[in-house]
Write an enzyme that holds these catalytic residues in place. Structure first.
Site, PDB file in Angstrom:
ATOM      1  N   GLU A  31       0.832  -1.206   0.000  1.00 26.33           N
ATOM      2  CA  GLU A  31       0.000   0.000   0.000  1.00 26.33           C
ATOM      3  C   GLU A  31       0.866   1.256   0.000  1.00 26.33           C
ATOM      4  OE1 GLU A  31      -3.627   1.713   2.862  1.00 26.33           O
ATOM      5  OE2 GLU A  31      -2.341   0.071   3.534  1.00 26.33           O
ATOM      6  N   LYS A  99      -9.139   2.428  -2.719  1.00 21.42           N
ATOM      7  CA  LYS A  99      -9.477   1.762  -1.456  1.00 21.42           C
ATOM      8  C   LYS A  99     -10.876   2.174  -1.003  1.00 21.42           C
ATOM      9  CE  LYS A  99      -7.390   1.156   3.174  1.00 21.42           C
ATOM     10  NZ  LYS A  99      -6.202   1.551   3.981  1.00 21.42           N
ATOM     11  N   CYS A 135      -5.495  -3.124   2.025  1.00 18.74           N
ATOM     12  CA  CYS A 135      -5.446  -3.201   3.491  1.00 18.74           C
ATOM     13  C   CYS A 135      -6.825  -3.421   4.117  1.00 18.74           C
ATOM     14  CB  CYS A 135      -4.766  -1.950   4.059  1.00 18.74           C
ATOM     15  SG  CYS A 135      -4.053  -2.222   5.707  1.00 18.74           S
ATOM     16  N   LYS A 167      -0.049  -9.956  16.105  1.00 22.68           N
ATOM     17  CA  LYS A 167      -0.906  -9.554  14.987  1.00 22.68           C
ATOM     18  C   LYS A 167      -0.762 -10.484  13.787  1.00 22.68           C
ATOM     19  CE  LYS A 167      -2.532  -5.417  12.622  1.00 22.68           C
ATOM     20  NZ  LYS A 167      -2.311  -3.964  12.379  1.00 22.68           N
ATOM     21  N   GLY A 277      22.495   6.021  28.373  1.00 23.62           N
ATOM     22  CA  GLY A 277      23.025   5.820  29.711  1.00 23.62           C
ATOM     23  C   GLY A 277      22.929   4.368  30.117  1.00 23.62           C
ATOM     24  N   LEU A 278      24.008   3.858  30.718  1.00 26.93           N
ATOM     25  CA  LEU A 278      24.041   2.483  31.219  1.00 26.93           C
ATOM     26  C   LEU A 278      23.993   2.518  32.737  1.00 26.93           C
ATOM     27  CD1 LEU A 278      26.785   0.836  28.944  1.00 26.93           C
ATOM     28  CD2 LEU A 278      24.294   0.791  28.655  1.00 26.93           C
ATOM     29  N   GLY A 281      20.986  -1.628  35.017  1.00 23.80           N
ATOM     30  CA  GLY A 281      19.655  -2.206  35.177  1.00 23.80           C
ATOM     31  C   GLY A 281      19.185  -2.928  33.926  1.00 23.80           C
ATOM     32  N   ASP A 283      16.512  -2.319  31.967  1.00 22.74           N
ATOM     33  CA  ASP A 283      16.015  -1.496  30.856  1.00 22.74           C
ATOM     34  C   ASP A 283      17.146  -1.015  29.961  1.00 22.74           C
ATOM     35  OD1 ASP A 283      13.322  -1.654  31.721  1.00 22.74           O
ATOM     36  OD2 ASP A 283      13.705  -0.097  33.203  1.00 22.74           O
ATOM     37  N   ASN A 360      15.157  13.982  41.221  1.00 20.32           N
ATOM     38  CA  ASN A 360      15.008  14.398  39.833  1.00 20.32           C
ATOM     39  C   ASN A 360      16.183  15.233  39.344  1.00 20.32           C
ATOM     40  OD1 ASN A 360      12.599  13.073  39.462  1.00 20.32           O
ATOM     41  ND2 ASN A 360      11.322  14.839  39.919  1.00 20.32           N
ATOM     42  N   THR A 384      15.682   5.038  27.882  1.00 20.40           N
ATOM     43  CA  THR A 384      15.576   3.624  28.263  1.00 20.40           C
ATOM     44  C   THR A 384      14.345   3.324  29.107  1.00 20.40           C
ATOM     45  OG1 THR A 384      16.967   3.981  30.222  1.00 20.40           O
ATOM     46  CG2 THR A 384      18.084   3.373  28.182  1.00 20.40           C
TER      47      THR A 384
END
Length: 530
Positions: A31, A99, A135, A167, A277-278, A281, A283, A360, A384
């Site tokens: 499409e 369509k 579609c 799906k 950033g590592l 953890g 994530d 924060n 992350t």
């Protein structure tokens, strides 16, 4: 790629030539293959529409010796635009289909741009009657019923169907039912690639009239899917070898979609290297793995940013992960900046005890450091945060939310662990201690995520019911067997965090309902279910 008319035309032409080399009678493209999908408000620019028509005209001569069905933006009667399929054959543009069913739910808003088509288009080719659909037409019964009445033995469907977990199976089951209803084979050709928050997973299918799969394409990889479909005239060539690609498990399917979405977002937007950033953890570990698998280790930079609350174990795990993945690793301490902030804010803060404000500040320092590296070296910052955090606001605006792309934004925390375990079974870069350790932001002494949130197994079940399924407060309590006050607290966290989510970077959709285009809630909103 949306808007890359010349590049898309070249890809179409290359596949058209390959199909002709196989002596295929019919070749189908996705499409809106000429423009990319979804072109959104590019469609409001008349020049864009004209350029798309010019690109299609340049493809017409290549149709000598084959019939090609190619998605493009056409014009409907009355001057409105149409989501269209061009039938090119023997060097001519011989027919156009518009369509009929224009979706207006979830991520779709096609009625904003297109007028619906008014009827079927049927081709007679090699003794077969072939009906065209685009579609959503295949997801609805009426267009298929009309093609069955026309005596079609093959229904072609060109698609740009966005991915979410599971799906592929839903599509195959529905299309098999449509094939049986119409007593016709179905050839479903789906777009492949990442486009902003959407991933188009390919997974194209050819089913026989009984709904049985006779050919299928790769998941999340471009492919040329070949098969002979019963009903055509006798051919003067050997039968085409039907394309059959192996199907992966659920974790592999989701992981590959994330890799495709990330890689395409980075490359299509002109970046070469990403930085993240590592923390040590789960994530950041999963995000780093996805980045390496999408771009290669040489295009990923990890930054370890310890503060006074960082444990030695998490920092060691972050370094071990970087070493196992073979990525460049930088170390930038948050402490000097944090101390300077505390000194600057000493007078206005007074003798108030430390709380979320000080937490924060650390997250925002980390965000600033990553953005500084991005500005200096042209790297794209990957955030992350996962869906559980984004849903409840357990994230810092302008802190860990600061960046260019949120890779796991739609991945619930429990699924983060599943995907990380699956990835480790393929190679094992994430240290085992990361899986054993209780999740923590390490922004305060002895901090744990469960200090602010329910256990993730409980939280994610509530979020699935409330965010993805739109279930009521009472229904969630009854179905999930969760305490009333827990459900009430989670719903309120989700509702009051809308302003944060609006300001976060885009990320990849992998669930049936993601934050963003899928779910458009007002920020100023006093309605409460509980």
């Amino acid at each position: 790629t949306v808007g890359d008319l010349a590049g898309n035309r070249a890809r179409i032409l290359e596949r058209l030539v390959r199909a002709k080399a196989w002596q295929a009678d019919l070749v189908v493209f996705p499409e809106l293959a000429v423009t990319g999908y979804p072109p959104e408000d590019l469609l409001l620019k008349p020049r864009f529409v004209e350029d798309n028509l010019a690109a299609l005209r340049q493809l017409v001569p290549a149709s000598r010796g084959v019939t090609a069905v190619i998605g493009f933006v056409g014009r409907a009667p009355g001057g409105r635009l149409a989501n269209a399929a061009a039938v090119l054959a023997d060097g001519r543009h011989v027919a156009t289909y518009h369509k009929q069913c224009l979706p207006n739910y979830g991520v779709f808003d096609e009625p904003r741009y297109f007028a619906p088509g008014r009827g079927p288009v049927v081709l007679d080719l090699g003794g077969a009657r072939i009906g065209l659909t685009i579609c959503e037409d295949l997801w609805q019964e009426e267009p298929i019923r009309r093609l069955a009445q026309e005596g079609c033995s093959l229904i072609v469907n060109m698609s740009a169907s966005p991915y979410h977990a599971g799906k592929s199976l839903v599509r195959q089951q529905l299309f098999a039912r449509r094939a049986r209803q119409a007593r016709a084979a179905i050839a479903y050709c789906n777009l492949v690639g990442g486009q902003d928050e959407l991933v188009f997973d390919g997974s194209s299918l050819i089913l026989d009239a009984g709904g049985r799969r006779i050919a299928n394409g790769w998941h999340c990889r471009e492919d040329l899917v070949l098969a002979d479909v019963a009903g055509g005239a006798a051919r003067r060539r050997p039968p085409l070898p039907p394309t059959r690609r192996p199907l992966g498990g659920p974790e592999e399917e989701i992981y590959e979609a994330l890799v495709l979405g990330l890689g395409d977002y980075v490359r299509k937007n002109g970046f070469e290297t990403v930085v993240l950033g590592l923390s040590g953890g789960i994530d950041s570990g999963l995000t780093a793995c996805l980045a390496v698998d999408a771009l290669g280790a040489g295009h990923v930079v990890g930054v370890v940013m310890p503060s006074r609350f960082s444990s030695r174990q998490t920092q060691e795990d972050a370094r071990r992960l970087a070493q196992a993945l073979g990525i460049r690793c930088e170390e930038l301490s948050v402490e000097p900046c944090f101390a300077a902030y505390l000194e600057t804010l000493k007078a206005p803060f007074g003798d108030r005890p430390a709380d979320v404000a000080e937490q924060n500040i650390q997250a925002r320092i980390r965000g600033n450091l990553l953005m500084a590296l991005s500005n200096k070296f042209g790297w794209l910052v990957l955030t992350t945060g996962n869906k559980s955090e984004m849903a409840t606001g357990y994230c810092t605006l302008y802190g860990d939310m600061a960046g260019g792309f949120a890779v796991i934004k739609d991945v619930p925390k429990t699924l983060v662990y599943q995907l990380a375990r699956w990835r480790n079974r393929q190679g094992g870069p994430i240290p085992a201690s990361v899986f054993r350790r209780a999740p923590t932001a390490e922004l305060a002494p002895n901090q744990r995520d469960t200090d602010s949130l329910p256990p993730y197994e409980v939280l994610d079940s509530i979020l699935k019911a409330y965010v993805e399924e739109d279930r009521s407060f009472q229904d969630i309590i009854r179905r999930n067997r969760v305490e009333r006050k827990t459900v009430q607290r989670v719903i309120r966290m989700v509702d009051r965090t809308e302003y944060k989510r609006r300001q976060g970077p885009p990320g990849i959709k992998i669930t049936p309902k993601a934050f963003g285009k899928d779910r458009r809630m007002p920020i100023t909103n006093r309605y409460q279910q509980s």
